[in-house]
Design a protein around this motif. Structure first.
Motif, PDB file in Angstrom:
ATOM      1  N   TRP A   1       0.859  -1.429   0.051  1.00  0.00           N
ATOM      2  CA  TRP A   1       0.206  -0.051   0.045  1.00  0.00           C
ATOM      3  C   TRP A   1       0.869   1.347  -0.007  1.00  0.00           C
ATOM      4  CZ3 TRP A   1      -3.157  -4.051   0.304  1.00  0.00           C
ATOM      5  CH2 TRP A   1      -4.641  -3.717  -0.212  1.00  0.00           C
TER       6      TRP A   1
ATOM      7  N   PHE B   1       3.163   5.106  -3.104  1.00  0.00           N
ATOM      8  CA  PHE B   1       3.357   6.677  -2.617  1.00  0.00           C
ATOM      9  C   PHE B   1       4.779   7.054  -2.271  1.00  0.00           C
ATOM     10  CE2 PHE B   1      -1.146   5.395  -1.617  1.00  0.00           C
ATOM     11  CZ  PHE B   1      -1.737   6.144  -2.584  1.00  0.00           C
TER      12      PHE B   1
ATOM     13  N   ILE C   1      -4.536  17.134   1.996  1.00  0.00           N
ATOM     14  CA  ILE C   1      -5.808  16.775   2.478  1.00  0.00           C
ATOM     15  C   ILE C   1      -5.201  15.814   3.471  1.00  0.00           C
ATOM     16  CG2 ILE C   1      -7.371  15.031   1.381  1.00  0.00           C
ATOM     17  CD1 ILE C   1      -7.353  16.637  -1.041  1.00  0.00           C
ATOM     18  N   MET C   2      -4.324  15.004   3.211  1.00  0.00           N
ATOM     19  CA  MET C   2      -3.936  14.178   4.198  1.00  0.00           C
ATOM     20  C   MET C   2      -3.675  14.451   5.579  1.00  0.00           C
ATOM     21  SD  MET C   2      -0.630  11.605   3.651  1.00  0.00           S
ATOM     22  CE  MET C   2      -0.530  11.159   2.005  1.00  0.00           C
TER      23      MET C   2
ATOM     24  N   PHE D   1      -7.267  14.813   6.919  1.00  0.00           N
ATOM     25  CA  PHE D   1      -7.592  13.652   7.279  1.00  0.00           C
ATOM     26  C   PHE D   1      -7.214  13.179   8.793  1.00  0.00           C
ATOM     27  CE2 PHE D   1     -10.032  10.738   4.402  1.00  0.00           C
ATOM     28  CZ  PHE D   1     -10.481  11.569   3.550  1.00  0.00           C
ATOM     29  N   PHE D   2      -5.677  13.269   9.100  1.00  0.00           N
ATOM     30  CA  PHE D   2      -5.391  12.965  10.004  1.00  0.00           C
ATOM     31  C   PHE D   2      -5.899  13.665  11.257  1.00  0.00           C
ATOM     32  CE2 PHE D   2      -2.006  10.871   7.656  1.00  0.00           C
ATOM     33  CZ  PHE D   2      -2.278   9.510   7.844  1.00  0.00           C
TER      34      PHE D   2
ATOM     35  N   GLN E   1      -9.536  12.366  11.822  1.00  0.00           N
ATOM     36  CA  GLN E   1      -9.638  10.942  11.758  1.00  0.00           C
ATOM     37  C   GLN E   1     -10.784  10.583  12.281  1.00  0.00           C
ATOM     38  OE1 GLN E   1      -6.035   8.880  12.250  1.00  0.00           O
ATOM     39  NE2 GLN E   1      -6.814   7.099  12.174  1.00  0.00           N
TER      40      GLN E   1
ATOM     41  N   VAL F   1     -17.918   6.796   8.286  1.00  0.00           N
ATOM     42  CA  VAL F   1     -17.643   5.814   7.441  1.00  0.00           C
ATOM     43  C   VAL F   1     -18.503   4.588   8.062  1.00  0.00           C
ATOM     44  CG1 VAL F   1     -16.401   3.989   6.708  1.00  0.00           C
ATOM     45  CG2 VAL F   1     -15.584   6.627   6.421  1.00  0.00           C
ATOM     46  N   THR F   2     -18.306   4.320   9.417  1.00  0.00           N
ATOM     47  CA  THR F   2     -19.069   3.180  10.011  1.00  0.00           C
ATOM     48  C   THR F   2     -20.525   3.382  10.052  1.00  0.00           C
ATOM     49  OG1 THR F   2     -17.063   3.225  11.358  1.00  0.00           O
ATOM     50  CG2 THR F   2     -18.729   1.604  11.785  1.00  0.00           C
TER      51      THR F   2
ATOM     52  N   VAL G   1      -8.922  -8.234   6.319  1.00  0.00           N
ATOM     53  CA  VAL G   1      -7.784  -7.307   6.868  1.00  0.00           C
ATOM     54  C   VAL G   1      -8.174  -6.853   8.120  1.00  0.00           C
ATOM     55  CG1 VAL G   1      -6.551  -5.306   6.370  1.00  0.00           C
ATOM     56  CG2 VAL G   1      -6.893  -6.904   4.676  1.00  0.00           C
TER      57      VAL G   1
ATOM     58  N   THR H   1      -3.410   3.384  10.629  1.00  0.00           N
ATOM     59  CA  THR H   1      -3.105   4.695   9.789  1.00  0.00           C
ATOM     60  C   THR H   1      -2.457   4.576   8.597  1.00  0.00           C
ATOM     61  OG1 THR H   1      -2.595   5.139  12.162  1.00  0.00           O
ATOM     62  CG2 THR H   1      -1.579   6.617  10.426  1.00  0.00           C
TER      63      THR H   1
ATOM     64  N   ILE I   1      -5.214   4.465   6.280  1.00  0.00           N
ATOM     65  CA  ILE I   1      -6.105   5.502   6.193  1.00  0.00           C
ATOM     66  C   ILE I   1      -4.921   6.392   5.272  1.00  0.00           C
ATOM     67  CG2 ILE I   1      -6.832   7.453   7.280  1.00  0.00           C
ATOM     68  CD1 ILE I   1      -7.736   5.862   9.407  1.00  0.00           C
ATOM     69  N   THR I   2      -3.605   6.482   5.261  1.00  0.00           N
ATOM     70  CA  THR I   2      -2.743   7.354   4.577  1.00  0.00           C
ATOM     71  C   THR I   2      -3.372   7.117   3.168  1.00  0.00           C
ATOM     72  OG1 THR I   2      -1.299   6.756   5.845  1.00  0.00           O
ATOM     73  CG2 THR I   2      -0.500   8.018   3.989  1.00  0.00           C
ATOM     74  N   THR I   3      -3.532   5.949   2.712  1.00  0.00           N
ATOM     75  CA  THR I   3      -4.026   5.789   1.492  1.00  0.00           C
ATOM     76  C   THR I   3      -5.268   6.339   0.980  1.00  0.00           C
ATOM     77  OG1 THR I   3      -4.939   3.735   1.550  1.00  0.00           O
ATOM     78  CG2 THR I   3      -2.555   3.938   1.155  1.00  0.00           C
ATOM     79  N   ILE I   4      -6.066   6.232   2.061  1.00  0.00           N
ATOM     80  CA  ILE I   4      -7.614   6.882   1.579  1.00  0.00           C
ATOM     81  C   ILE I   4      -7.342   8.438   1.415  1.00  0.00           C
ATOM     82  CG2 ILE I   4      -9.976   7.145   2.445  1.00  0.00           C
ATOM     83  CD1 ILE I   4      -9.661   4.744   3.955  1.00  0.00           C
ATOM     84  N   ALA I   5      -6.422   9.158   2.141  1.00  0.00           N
ATOM     85  CA  ALA I   5      -6.372  10.411   2.178  1.00  0.00           C
ATOM     86  C   ALA I   5      -5.677  11.040   0.818  1.00  0.00           C
ATOM     87  CB  ALA I   5      -5.385  10.927   3.443  1.00  0.00           C
TER      88      ALA I   5
ATOM     89  N   MET J   1      -8.670  -2.861  -6.021  1.00  0.00           N
ATOM     90  CA  MET J   1      -8.603  -3.387  -4.911  1.00  0.00           C
ATOM     91  C   MET J   1      -7.822  -2.751  -3.853  1.00  0.00           C
ATOM     92  SD  MET J   1      -8.469  -7.493  -5.627  1.00  0.00           S
ATOM     93  CE  MET J   1      -7.465  -8.195  -4.615  1.00  0.00           C
ATOM     94  N   TRP J   2      -6.640  -2.155  -4.591  1.00  0.00           N
ATOM     95  CA  TRP J   2      -5.519  -1.611  -3.902  1.00  0.00           C
ATOM     96  C   TRP J   2      -5.930  -0.212  -3.360  1.00  0.00           C
ATOM     97  CZ3 TRP J   2      -3.047   3.110  -5.692  1.00  0.00           C
ATOM     98  CH2 TRP J   2      -1.968   3.548  -4.994  1.00  0.00           C
TER      99      TRP J   2
ATOM    100  N   ILE K   1      -9.760  -1.430  -0.760  1.00  0.00           N
ATOM    101  CA  ILE K   1      -9.736  -2.141   0.617  1.00  0.00           C
ATOM    102  C   ILE K   1      -9.511  -1.541   1.721  1.00  0.00           C
ATOM    103  CG2 ILE K   1      -8.119  -3.994   1.729  1.00  0.00           C
ATOM    104  CD1 ILE K   1      -8.184  -5.403  -0.745  1.00  0.00           C
ATOM    105  N   PRO K   2      -8.733  -0.257   1.804  1.00  0.00           N
ATOM    106  CA  PRO K   2      -8.432   0.403   3.122  1.00  0.00           C
ATOM    107  C   PRO K   2      -9.822   0.966   3.491  1.00  0.00           C
ATOM    108  CG  PRO K   2      -6.786   0.889   1.259  1.00  0.00           C
ATOM    109  CD  PRO K   2      -7.850   0.059   0.658  1.00  0.00           C
ATOM    110  N   TYR K   3     -10.561   1.526   2.332  1.00  0.00           N
ATOM    111  CA  TYR K   3     -11.923   2.099   2.867  1.00  0.00           C
ATOM    112  C   TYR K   3     -12.828   1.005   3.432  1.00  0.00           C
ATOM    113  CZ  TYR K   3     -16.125   4.695   2.511  1.00  0.00           C
ATOM    114  OH  TYR K   3     -17.444   5.429   2.688  1.00  0.00           O
TER     115      TYR K   3
ATOM    116  N   LEU L   1     -11.441   0.014   6.706  1.00  0.00           N
ATOM    117  CA  LEU L   1     -11.994   0.974   7.955  1.00  0.00           C
ATOM    118  C   LEU L   1     -13.525   0.979   8.369  1.00  0.00           C
ATOM    119  CD1 LEU L   1     -10.444   3.438   9.259  1.00  0.00           C
ATOM    120  CD2 LEU L   1     -11.387   4.892   7.323  1.00  0.00           C
ATOM    121  N   MET L   2     -14.265   0.881   7.334  1.00  0.00           N
ATOM    122  CA  MET L   2     -15.824   0.486   7.731  1.00  0.00           C
ATOM    123  C   MET L   2     -15.922  -0.576   8.679  1.00  0.00           C
ATOM    124  SD  MET L   2     -18.462  -0.446   5.133  1.00  0.00           S
ATOM    125  CE  MET L   2     -18.354  -2.162   5.629  1.00  0.00           C
TER     126      MET L   2
ATOM    127  N   GLY M   1     -15.000  -0.659  12.438  1.00  0.00           N
ATOM    128  CA  GLY M   1     -16.118   0.006  13.357  1.00  0.00           C
ATOM    129  C   GLY M   1     -17.085  -1.149  13.607  1.00  0.00           C
TER     130      GLY M   1
END
Lengths: 286, 513
Positions: free
Chosen positions: A32, A36, A264-265, A268-269, A272, A279-280, B287, B304, B307-311, B364-365, B368-370, B373-374, B377
């Motif tokens: 992942w 980046f 944006i990051m 988000f943090f 968060q 989202v949930t 995951v 975290t 989540i970085t990848t979502i941001a 998927m890449w 999946i993080p999203y 996260l859901m 919870g």
């Protein structure tokens, strides 16, 4: 003895399964993050070479070029997007929450039908009517300005009420009733009772409506009609990567991507907790 | 069969019973439909005729002012203490009449042929030596007609309510009471508060969504394209021509080819939506379970990282990926070659089959993080004692997943799954920014494509194809694209209807409160 053995084997199983999970998580994290990290590294390179992952010569030139390049005015795009995002965040949040509140708390005759209508409209591809939208914007004189996008985003805000409605549904009705007995009207109930209790969803809605304009390509590219001064960052960077200049401009694109992402990051943090909550909750109540 | 009997059946018996009852329900449903139709029709006609009867009734019993209200909207209200409402009604009447006379009527008269002359050429002394005098623009004629119809519908509705209110005020006056503007204003923060709250959203949706949508549906029955556009030519009605083109009924061999391409794209759209939704959902859940497992440390760090990848805005990651996966200049191919794993570059985004796999993997890449996260919870909401009692009974982790986690998750997240599935059918960004729909269909079933397919590519979804044929730089065929849009609607509506009724949170909306 046999018992102890079984105990040991159980413990062994537990340890191996944990180790396996750690290994998977580490691999996933690498998968992942590597793209980046690559983006970040490439933003410091002098020129793109597919075989060089780590730049040979480190330079800040790409970031400087972003704002001085005469062909691609990234600074302008960034400013455009920022202005659009800020105005949209405020207006869209208000409109979305108003709609959500009406559907969640108020009972009126056309409520079910209205909600169904929004559901059905949402099933059409969103940009089907874009040529008409453009014409309508032309009629009110906003087709040549970035505020046209703001109007379009806000006009559709009522259709994204689902998550906020789900949240309002969980606030006990007795609160409203208590306030009404104390003489509050429905307006005061909304602004003084419900909204202060809904900080998570307010923050979530603001965050979502602020970040959406940064990633919108479809609407923004059509309404800009190829005029560079109207681009947002998504359209601009996409342009930078097309028309056969992609190799030459790749490092600059990376710098732009990093620049956009960092802001944006950070947001988000910072927010968060609210994001995760939204989202949930949104998933559960649709 | 009673419930108890049903539960005593074995699994295959249950299965067959369900199939049997399904087939039994079909004729039953048809029979019910026909049985209900007369009463439904009666209700329908009642709904239509009631207002007309009412109007007649009000006209006969109304006093002079109410009768005058039939002509001058709001006069009955102005003279009976509702000055503000009456004036608003009157204003709307005046504005809409002016609009209809000045803009609506001229366009309506041209509507049957969408105008008479598109433009007149004349010679000039300057460079191109030919100028155009614009005459009729079919697009504007149709659009203004649509707007006029909406203006008229609103006018009729307001006219009706204004007469109703006028008559009501008249009745109240008989018994010495009245309703003034004050009460109306009070109602706006009381029982009519929804009107205040929904006025701005409604206005926005009506102008920027409903009017364009309605207009584009009408366009589906015309040949509005780059050859029939202002100033070149007027466009014309083609009836169901665009639909026939899609089904391959007209146009000989070319027509069949177009239909084949359409079917290919439709199938890939469904395959894509299915895989994109469920791979993300299940892998994201796994995951999440791994991170949530007791004894796993650094929970926050893993979360975290994801989540970085979502941001990072999606378009950045997608454009980056499309460059990294490039056949000739991409870093992934270069690295694989350096390592000696491959000798020939892999055509990730230019091979007809590989591109589909690549797109699903990249999705998927991104996705999946999203989901992870859901799911975290929701997973935390599952009561722990369920797992503990299962453990005591000797259930394996796999069994616990199948019997506790999965049913619970599916139960809770059905609405999410539906919206994801629908969202993926309309997932423009992933396809457009990653592969731009490519590689282009060059032959189908070994046959060269000679038909105009608007640059359709093998990884195109309906939505990106629609974009290419109407919004892109090359093609402007609004008639065909409108029909494709309707197909998307039908597909989405079909799947939504199937799942939507089964979702619990929809059925029991009031239970939450």
């Amino acid at each position: 003895m046999a018992k102890l053995e079984r105990y040991h084997s159980k413990k062994f199983k537990e340890i191996t399964s944990r180790a396996l999970i750690y290994i998977i998580l580490i691999i996933l994290s690498i998968v992942w993050l590597v793209p980046f990290i690559y983006l970040l590294l490439q933003s410091f390179t002098e020129s793109y070479d597919p075989t060089n992952i780590i730049p040979e010569v480190w330079t800040f030139q790409n970031y400087i070029n972003l704002f001085t390049d005469p062909i691609y005015p990234f600074g302008r795009w960034y400013l455009n997007t920022l202005i659009i995002a800020i105005i949209t965040a405020v207006l869209q949040t208000i409109i979305t929450l108003m709609t959500a509140y009406a559907f969640s708390r108020l009972r009126f005759k056309t409520r079910q039908a209205y909600m169904k209508l929004i559901l059905v409209i949402g099933m059409f591809p969103s940009f089907l009517g874009m040529i008409v939208t453009y014409f309508l914007l032309q009629m009110i004189g906003l087709s040549g300005s970035i505020f046209g996008l703001v109007v379009v985003y806000c006009a559709g805000a009522g259709m994204g009420y689902y998550v906020a409605k789900g949240f309002f549904d969980t606030i006990p009705r007795s609160l409203d009733e208590a306030a009404m007995i104390d003489g509050a009207n429905k307006n005061t109930v909304f602004w003084k009772v419900i909204l202060p209790l809904s900080k998570p969803i307010v923050v979530y809605t603001v965050l979502m409506s602020f970040t959406a304009p940064w990633g919108d390509y479809m609407m923004a590219s059509y309404l800009a009609q190829g005029k560079q001064e109207l681009f947002n960052v998504a359209v601009g960077l996409q342009q930078m990567m097309s028309k056969g200049r992609d190799i030459q401009y790749f490092p600059q694109f990376c710098a732009g991507g990093v620049f956009v992402s960092i802001g944006i990051m950070a947001l988000f943090f910072w927010l968060q907790r609210y994001y995760v909550e939204g989202v949930t909750g949104g998933a559960v109540k649709g | 069969m009673s419930n108890l009997e049903y539960y005593s059946l074995t699994r295959p018996e249950k299965f067959f019973y369900k199939i049997g009852s399904f087939f039994k329900s079909i004729p039953l449903g048809i029979w019910k439909f026909f049985k209900k139709t007369p009463s439904k029709l009666k209700e329908f006609f009642k709904k239509i005729f009631n207002p007309i009867i009412n109007l007649f009734h009000w006209f006969v019993r109304g006093d002079a002012l109410t009768k005058l209200n039939f002509l001058v909207m709001g006069i009955g209200q102005i003279t009976r203490h509702q000055v503000l409402r009456g004036l608003l009604n009157l204003c709307y009447e005046i504005i809409s009449v002016i609009f209809i006379v000045l803009i609506g009527a001229p366009n309506f008269t041209k509507l049957p042929t969408f105008g008479y002359v598109s433009s007149v050429q004349y010679e000039t002394d300057e460079a191109p030596f030919i100028g155009y005098m614009y005459q009729d623009d079919s697009f504007k004629i149709l659009l203004y007609s649509v707007v006029s119809i909406i203006v008229i519908l609103i006018l009729v509705f307001l006219w009706y309510t204004s007469i109703r209110d006028s008559y009501e005020l008249q009745q109240l006056k008989y018994i010495g009471k009245n309703k003034s503007d004050k009460e109306t204003l009070k109602g706006l923060v009381g029982k009519d508060y929804h009107k205040v709250m929904l006025s701005i959203p409604t206005l926005g949706i009506a102008i920027f969504t409903i009017i364009p949508l309605f207009f584009m549906i009408l366009i589906g029955f015309t040949n509005y394209n780059s050859n029939h556009m202002n100033p070149k030519e007027l466009f014309d009605r083609v009836g169901l021509g665009n639909f026939q083109q899609l089904l391959g009924i007209t146009g000989g061999q070319n027509g069949t080819q177009f239909a084949l391409v359409f079917v290919q794209i439709l199938i890939w759209t469904l395959i894509w939506a299915f895989f994109a939704t469920f791979t993300n959902y299940f892998l994201g859940m796994i995951v999440a379970i791994m991170i949530n497992k007791k004894g796993i440390k650094l929970k926050k760090l893993w979360r975290t990282i994801l989540i970085t990848t979502i941001a990072v805005p999606q378009f950045v990651s997608l454009l980056l990926m499309s460059k990294m996966l490039n056949t000739d200049t991409g870093v992934i191919n270069a690295v694989l070659r350096e390592l000696g794993i491959i000798t020939q570059n892999i055509r990730f985004l230019t091979d007809g089959i590989l591109v589909k796999v690549t797109i699903i993997l990249v999705n998927m890449w991104i996705g999946i993080p999203y989901t992870m996260l859901m799911c975290t919870g929701i997973l935390m909401n599952i009561p722990d004692d369920l797992y503990e009692s299962a453990k005591i009974d000797g259930a394996s982790p796999y069994k616990m997943y199948m019997k506790i986690t999965l049913p619970y998750m599916l139960f809770v997240t059905t609405p999410y799954l539906i919206s994801q599935f629908v969202g993926n059918i309309n997932n423009f960004n992933v396809i457009y920014l990653l592969s731009n729909g490519g590689p282009i269909f060059s032959s189908i079933n070994g046959e060269m494509i000679t038909a105009q397919v608007f640059g359709a590519g093998q990884s195109d979804l309906l939505i990106t194809w629609l974009y290419k044929m109407s919004m892109g730089e090359v093609f402007k065929d609004y008639g065909t694209s409108s029909v494709i849009g309707m197909v998307v609607f039908v597909v989405v509506a079909f799947f939504s209807l199937i799942f939507y009724g089964k979702s619990n949170s929809v059925k029991n909306e009031e239970d939450f409160q």
